[in-house]
Design an enzyme around this catalytic site. Structure first.
Site, PDB file in Angstrom:
ATOM      1  CE  LYS A 152      -3.882  -2.305   2.346  1.00 43.63           C
ATOM      2  NZ  LYS A 152      -4.931  -2.160   3.400  1.00 43.63           N
ATOM      3  CE1 TYR A 201      -9.384  -3.059   0.020  1.00 49.91           C
ATOM      4  CE2 TYR A 201      -8.684  -1.033  -1.051  1.00 49.91           C
ATOM      5  CZ  TYR A 201      -8.404  -2.135  -0.260  1.00 49.91           C
ATOM      6  OH  TYR A 201      -7.131  -2.315   0.259  1.00 49.91           O
ATOM      7  CG  ASN A 207      -3.685  -2.532   6.860  1.00 52.85           C
ATOM      8  OD1 ASN A 207      -3.487  -2.198   5.697  1.00 52.85           O
ATOM      9  ND2 ASN A 207      -4.794  -3.146   7.253  1.00 52.85           N
ATOM     10  CG  HIS A 243      -5.045  -6.265  -0.654  1.00 51.17           C
ATOM     11  ND1 HIS A 243      -6.288  -6.264  -0.061  1.00 51.17           N
ATOM     12  CD2 HIS A 243      -5.132  -7.118  -1.713  1.00 51.17           C
ATOM     13  CE1 HIS A 243      -7.098  -7.071  -0.748  1.00 51.17           C
ATOM     14  NE2 HIS A 243      -6.427  -7.599  -1.761  1.00 51.17           N
ATOM     15  CD  GLU A 280      -8.742  -9.025  -3.968  1.00 54.15           C
ATOM     16  OE1 GLU A 280      -7.551  -9.341  -3.730  1.00 54.15           O
ATOM     17  OE2 GLU A 280      -9.584  -8.845  -3.070  1.00 54.15           O
TER      18      GLU A 280
HETATM   19  P1  IDP Z   1      -7.914  -6.930   5.027  1.00 52.23           P
HETATM   20  O1  IDP Z   1      -7.085  -5.911   4.272  1.00 52.23           O
HETATM   21  O2  IDP Z   1      -7.168  -7.487   6.195  1.00 52.23           O
HETATM   22  O3  IDP Z   1      -8.499  -7.988   4.129  1.00 52.23           O
HETATM   23  P2  IDP Z   1     -10.587  -5.753   5.093  1.00 52.23           P
HETATM   24  O4  IDP Z   1     -11.583  -5.989   6.167  1.00 52.23           O
HETATM   25  O5  IDP Z   1     -10.819  -6.400   3.769  1.00 52.23           O
HETATM   26  O6  IDP Z   1      -9.136  -6.127   5.681  1.00 52.23           O
HETATM   27  O7  IDP Z   1     -10.488  -4.175   4.906  1.00 52.23           O
HETATM   28  C1  IDP Z   1      -9.806  -3.634   3.800  1.00 52.23           C
HETATM   29  C2  IDP Z   1      -8.925  -2.505   4.275  1.00 52.23           C
HETATM   30  O8  IDP Z   1      -9.743  -1.453   4.783  1.00 52.23           O
HETATM   31  C3  IDP Z   1      -8.000  -2.842   5.466  1.00 52.23           C
HETATM   32  O9  IDP Z   1      -6.805  -3.481   5.087  1.00 52.23           O
HETATM   33  C4  IDP Z   1      -7.735  -1.474   6.032  1.00 52.23           C
HETATM   34  O10 IDP Z   1      -6.797  -0.751   5.237  1.00 52.23           O
HETATM   35  C5  IDP Z   1      -9.101  -0.821   5.879  1.00 52.23           C
HETATM   36  N1  IDP Z   1      -9.934  -1.025   7.078  1.00 52.23           N
HETATM   37  C6  IDP Z   1     -10.616  -2.130   7.449  1.00 52.23           C
HETATM   38  N2  IDP Z   1     -11.264  -1.968   8.605  1.00 52.23           N
HETATM   39  C7  IDP Z   1     -10.974  -0.715   8.997  1.00 52.23           C
HETATM   40  C8  IDP Z   1     -11.350   0.059  10.145  1.00 52.23           C
HETATM   41  O11 IDP Z   1     -12.065  -0.396  11.040  1.00 52.23           O
HETATM   42  N3  IDP Z   1     -10.839   1.326  10.208  1.00 52.23           N
HETATM   43  C9  IDP Z   1     -10.047   1.853   9.237  1.00 52.23           C
HETATM   44  N4  IDP Z   1      -9.684   1.162   8.135  1.00 52.23           N
HETATM   45  C10 IDP Z   1     -10.136  -0.104   8.022  1.00 52.23           C
HETATM   46 MG    MG Z   2      -9.894  -7.805   2.628  1.00 55.09          MG
END
Ligand code: IDP
Ligand code: MG
Length: 138
Positions: free
Chosen positions: A11, A51, A114, A117, A128
Site C-alpha cells: 500500500k 474494494y 497497514n 493487502h 482481484e
Molecule cells: P484486510 O485488508 O485485512 O483484508 P478488510 O476488512 O478487507 O481487511 O479491509 C480492507 C482494508 O480497509 C483494510 O486493510 C484497512 O486498510 C481498511 N480497514 C478495514 N477496517 C478498517 C477500520 O475499522 N478502520 C479503518 N480502516 C479499516
Molecule cells: Mg480484505
C-alpha cells in the site's frame, strides 16, 4: 495443499516508508514465485472495483483516499496455499492484533495504513488479479 495465486498490494504507506524491498524479500524467501510486479497509482475506478465489498462501510471513503494517495506496488505471487499463507505472513487487519514476525505486526500501528493487502479467498484472488494483471487471471 494446492498451488494458488494471490494478489499482493504494498500500500502507499509501505512504498513511502521504503518497505518494498523488505516485503518482496520476505515473499521470495518464503519460496513464492513472483509472476507479476508493477508500481502504479490506484485510481478511484480501480479502488471501487477492488474494494467493492466495502463500498457501504464507514471506512470506505478514507480507505480509498488513502489507497489513491500515492503509488503502490501490485504483485501476483504463486505457491502452495498462497492465499492463506500470504494472509498469515501479513497478520490480521488491525496491527494491534498482529503478532511480531508478521508484516503488520512488525511494521504497522494503524488499522487503515497497514502496509499490505492480500486476497482473502481463492475466488477473491481470481477477481482481484483480473483487475491488476488480466494476463495472469485464470
Ligand atoms: P484486510 O485488508 O485485512 O483484508 P478488510 O476488512 O478487507 O481487511 O479491509 C480492507 C482494508 O480497509 C483494510 O486493510 C484497512 O486498510 C481498511 N480497514 C478495514 N477496517 C478498517 C477500520 O475499522 N478502520 C479503518 N480502516 C479499516
Ligand atoms: Mg480484505
Amino acid at each position: 495443499m494446492a498451488v494458488e495465486r494471490t494478489l499482493v498490494l504494498i500500500k502507499p504507506d509501505g512504498v513511502q516508508r521504503h518497505l518494498v524491498g523488505e516485503i518482496l524479500a520476505r515473499i521470495e524467501r518464503k519460496g513464492f514465485h513472483l509472476l507479476g510486479l508493477r508500481m502504479m497509482m490506484m485510481t478511484e475506478d480501480i479502488a471501487a472495483k477492488h474494494y467493492s465489498e466495502h463500498i457501504d462501510k464507514e471506512f470506505y471513503r478514507p480507505l480509498v483516499d488513502f489507497m489513491t494517495s500515492g503509488p503502490l506496488v501490485a504483485a501476483v505471487i504463486e505457491g502452495d496455499d498462497a492465499v492463506a499463507e500470504w494472509r498469515t505472513m501479513m497478520g490480521p487487519t488491525n496491527p494491534a492484533n498482529a503478532p511480531a514476525g508478521t508484516i503488520r505486526g512488525d511494521f504497522a500501528t494503524n488499522t487503515r495504513a497497514n502496509v499490505t493487502h492480500g486476497s482473502d479467498s481463492v475466488q477473491a484472488a481470481r477477481r482481484e488479479i483480473a483487475i491488476f494483471f488480466p494476463e495472469l487471471a485464470h
